[in-house]
Design an enzyme around this catalytic site. Structure first.
Site, PDB file in Angstrom:
ATOM      1  N   GLY A 242       0.781  -1.227   0.000  1.00 32.78           N
ATOM      2  CA  GLY A 242       0.000   0.000   0.000  1.00 32.78           C
ATOM      3  C   GLY A 242       0.809   1.271   0.000  1.00 32.78           C
ATOM      4  O   GLY A 242       0.249   2.365   0.000  1.00 32.78           O
ATOM      5  N   HIS A 243       2.143   1.167  -0.027  1.00 32.29           N
ATOM      6  CA  HIS A 243       2.994   2.374   0.079  1.00 32.29           C
ATOM      7  C   HIS A 243       4.146   2.289  -0.906  1.00 32.29           C
ATOM      8  O   HIS A 243       5.267   1.994  -0.493  1.00 32.29           O
ATOM      9  CB  HIS A 243       3.536   2.498   1.496  1.00 32.29           C
ATOM     10  CG  HIS A 243       4.078   3.850   1.821  1.00 32.29           C
ATOM     11  ND1 HIS A 243       5.393   4.215   1.612  1.00 32.29           N
ATOM     12  CD2 HIS A 243       3.488   4.932   2.364  1.00 32.29           C
ATOM     13  CE1 HIS A 243       5.587   5.454   2.034  1.00 32.29           C
ATOM     14  NE2 HIS A 243       4.452   5.906   2.500  1.00 32.29           N
ATOM     15  N   PHE A 244       4.092   2.552  -2.038  1.00 32.09           N
ATOM     16  CA  PHE A 244       2.934   2.801  -2.871  1.00 32.09           C
ATOM     17  C   PHE A 244       2.955   1.747  -3.946  1.00 32.09           C
ATOM     18  O   PHE A 244       4.025   1.443  -4.460  1.00 32.09           O
ATOM     19  CB  PHE A 244       3.006   4.201  -3.487  1.00 32.09           C
ATOM     20  CG  PHE A 244       3.101   5.311  -2.457  1.00 32.09           C
ATOM     21  CD1 PHE A 244       1.970   5.757  -1.796  1.00 32.09           C
ATOM     22  CD2 PHE A 244       4.325   5.886  -2.140  1.00 32.09           C
ATOM     23  CE1 PHE A 244       2.049   6.778  -0.867  1.00 32.09           C
ATOM     24  CE2 PHE A 244       4.408   6.908  -1.205  1.00 32.09           C
ATOM     25  CZ  PHE A 244       3.275   7.353  -0.560  1.00 32.09           C
TER      26      PHE A 244
ATOM     27  N   VAL B  77       8.001   2.514  -1.762  1.00 30.46           N
ATOM     28  CA  VAL B  77       8.925   3.298  -0.945  1.00 30.46           C
ATOM     29  C   VAL B  77       8.702   2.896   0.510  1.00 30.46           C
ATOM     30  O   VAL B  77       7.555   2.832   0.969  1.00 30.46           O
ATOM     31  CB  VAL B  77       8.653   4.821  -1.100  1.00 30.46           C
ATOM     32  CG1 VAL B  77       9.548   5.630  -0.185  1.00 30.46           C
ATOM     33  CG2 VAL B  77       8.841   5.257  -2.544  1.00 30.46           C
TER      34      VAL B  77
END
Length: 142
Positions: free
Chosen positions: A49-51, A56
């Protein structure tokens, strides 16, 4: 040099998967400093979810990894064995670069002050010799 593998780290600090963010300690001196490493894989849960389009490592997790290195330094002292080091503050934090899959992050935290159960660590995370995060971390031992 005092090297610690993952099992030895787990004997000093209470963190466990998925929140143990240090893979090994290259060197440390109880109450003084610790230098550890996090080998970042695309399989890290946070990358989902990041990203998704540009993975990252979250900056707050890098700061946490630095705090865990500091916890190894402070909790490896005989007087602190079995205790927990809690965050007391984060000051002068600067994010200067990204951490991405494939990076080997060097985590160095030096204890610069300690009075009773409260102390301060000067922390630097770097990749390939370049600083990506720096901060002054305050801790409380409980």
């Amino acid at each position: 040099m005092n090297h610690l593998d993952i099992n030895q780290i787990k004997q000093i600090i209470p963190h466990r998967h998925p929140f143990l963010l240090i893979d090994y300690i290259e060197d440390y001196e109880p109450g003084q400093y610790a230098v550890g490493y996090k080998c970042v894989s695309y399989r890290e849960e946070f990358f989902a979810g990041h990203f998704p389009q540009e993975p990252v490592m979250p900056g707050v997790l890098t700061v946490e990894a630095l705090a865990q290195a500091g916890a190894v330094a402070i909790l490896s002292m005989e007087a602190n064995k079995g205790k927990i080091a809690y965050f007391g503050g984060i000051n002068k934090c600067k994010f200067k670069g990204k951490i991405v899959p494939g990076d080997k992050v060097r985590l160095e935290t030096k204890i610069i002050k300690q009075k009773g159960p409260v102390g301060v660590g000067e922390a630097i995370a770097s990749v390939d010799g370049k600083t990506v995060v720096s901060a002054e971390l305050t801790f409380m031992i409980g």
